[in-house]
Motif scaffolding. Sequence first.
Motif, PDB file in Angstrom:
ATOM      1  N   MET A  56       0.699  -1.286   0.126  1.00  0.00           N
ATOM      2  CA  MET A  56       0.036  -0.027  -0.052  1.00  0.00           C
ATOM      3  C   MET A  56       0.723   1.092  -0.132  1.00  0.00           C
ATOM      4  O   MET A  56       0.672   2.165  -0.792  1.00  0.00           O
ATOM      5  CB  MET A  56      -1.099   0.080   1.199  1.00  0.00           C
ATOM      6  N   THR A  57       1.998   1.270   0.796  1.00  0.00           N
ATOM      7  CA  THR A  57       2.941   2.421   0.924  1.00  0.00           C
ATOM      8  C   THR A  57       3.482   2.590  -0.512  1.00  0.00           C
ATOM      9  O   THR A  57       3.599   3.808  -0.796  1.00  0.00           O
ATOM     10  CB  THR A  57       4.029   2.043   2.167  1.00  0.00           C
ATOM     11  N   THR A  58       3.890   1.740  -1.249  1.00  0.00           N
ATOM     12  CA  THR A  58       4.463   1.886  -2.422  1.00  0.00           C
ATOM     13  C   THR A  58       3.439   2.525  -3.478  1.00  0.00           C
ATOM     14  O   THR A  58       3.771   3.552  -4.031  1.00  0.00           O
ATOM     15  CB  THR A  58       4.803   0.473  -3.295  1.00  0.00           C
ATOM     16  N   ILE A  59       2.252   2.110  -3.390  1.00  0.00           N
ATOM     17  CA  ILE A  59       1.313   2.819  -4.270  1.00  0.00           C
ATOM     18  C   ILE A  59       0.974   4.416  -3.965  1.00  0.00           C
ATOM     19  O   ILE A  59       0.800   5.151  -4.766  1.00  0.00           O
ATOM     20  CB  ILE A  59      -0.142   1.989  -4.389  1.00  0.00           C
ATOM     21  N   MET A  60       0.784   4.300  -2.749  1.00  0.00           N
ATOM     22  CA  MET A  60       0.590   5.758  -2.180  1.00  0.00           C
ATOM     23  C   MET A  60       1.676   6.683  -2.485  1.00  0.00           C
ATOM     24  O   MET A  60       1.639   7.812  -2.836  1.00  0.00           O
ATOM     25  CB  MET A  60       0.298   5.833  -0.669  1.00  0.00           C
ATOM     26  N   ARG A  61       3.051   6.164  -1.994  1.00  0.00           N
ATOM     27  CA  ARG A  61       4.179   7.192  -2.313  1.00  0.00           C
ATOM     28  C   ARG A  61       4.251   7.489  -3.843  1.00  0.00           C
ATOM     29  O   ARG A  61       4.452   8.543  -4.036  1.00  0.00           O
ATOM     30  CB  ARG A  61       5.501   6.345  -1.884  1.00  0.00           C
ATOM     31  N   GLU A  62       4.103   6.551  -4.799  1.00  0.00           N
ATOM     32  CA  GLU A  62       4.182   6.618  -6.326  1.00  0.00           C
ATOM     33  C   GLU A  62       3.098   7.652  -6.598  1.00  0.00           C
ATOM     34  O   GLU A  62       3.263   8.488  -7.410  1.00  0.00           O
ATOM     35  CB  GLU A  62       4.200   5.607  -6.839  1.00  0.00           C
ATOM     36  N   MET A  63       1.826   7.415  -6.052  1.00  0.00           N
ATOM     37  CA  MET A  63       0.758   8.398  -6.465  1.00  0.00           C
ATOM     38  C   MET A  63       1.139   9.952  -6.026  1.00  0.00           C
ATOM     39  O   MET A  63       0.855  10.784  -6.751  1.00  0.00           O
ATOM     40  CB  MET A  63      -0.606   7.760  -5.501  1.00  0.00           C
ATOM     41  N   ILE A  64       1.609  10.012  -4.817  1.00  0.00           N
ATOM     42  CA  ILE A  64       1.905  11.357  -4.306  1.00  0.00           C
ATOM     43  C   ILE A  64       3.130  12.087  -5.315  1.00  0.00           C
ATOM     44  O   ILE A  64       2.837  13.090  -5.552  1.00  0.00           O
ATOM     45  CB  ILE A  64       2.282  11.290  -3.022  1.00  0.00           C
ATOM     46  N   GLN A  65       3.882  11.272  -5.514  1.00  0.00           N
ATOM     47  CA  GLN A  65       4.980  11.728  -6.475  1.00  0.00           C
ATOM     48  C   GLN A  65       4.615  12.050  -7.774  1.00  0.00           C
ATOM     49  O   GLN A  65       4.941  13.066  -8.394  1.00  0.00           O
ATOM     50  CB  GLN A  65       6.185  10.550  -6.653  1.00  0.00           C
TER      51      GLN A  65
END
Length: 267
Positions: A258-267
């Motif tokens: 989940m963190t990977t998806i959220m981080r990349e989305m924010i980026q």
Amino acid sequence: MLEQIQETASFIKAKMHTVPETTVILGSGLGKLVDELTDTYVIDYKEIPNFPVSTVEGHSGRLIFGRLGGKNIMAMQGRFHYYEGYTMKEVTFPVRVMRELGIKTLFVSNAAGGTNPTFEIGDLMIITDHINFFPEHPLRGKNISYGPRFPDMSEAYDRTLIARAKEIAKTHGITVREGVYIGTQGPTYETPAEYRMFARWGADAVGMSTVPEVIVANHCGMKVFGISVITDLGVEGKIVEVNHEDVQRAADAAQPRMTTIMREMIQ
Ligand code: HPA
């Protein structure tokens, strides 16, 4: 109400030295994202005027400001649940404050029980839509001028953000499901008959949060993206006793994805 929101926002603004565009509300056992923030600074909920007071001793919650994926964000560590006894105004107060802080996008995460028979424990579900099954509507009462009296809810979860999340998941080889989240008041988990009813209503997952915050964010004109972590199954033949510890454990195992998806989305 508006005065209180503005007073709270002024207090936070005076302490802010970055301008976050996105807020992330982290669900039960899903707080790890915060460890990836750099240049952080923190405001404890208990310092913030008009912020709801936590019912759990020693867990007042905090706003964490920092940088993630090159962007300034604000994370809410600890949310307010209706089952704790907060009013809907209190549950959604932070979202209105975000609006006053100029935040444009809200990311939410939660732990949920899967009612879709194809789901497995540990799955990530991108929330495509929701059903509001709380006994009180968060916009009940005098309308606040942030949005219309009768807000549209035809795209409560932003389609562009959903499409982006699916691309990111694919790139990273992360399997994601998509589905409808039904929000209930809790604090009981569901009986088998209730899980069956929710599935027949069109829900893929059930949980005790998120829906009030998302309704208010939509009323405020914010874009929303949400992920549920499927921590248990409300599916006939697969229903076993659920407890908070198992939910936490399953949430913990799914956190890195989940963190990977959220981080990349924010980026
Ligand atoms: N039901 C409601 N809330 C939940 C569940 C569930 O099965 N799992 C995690 N939160």
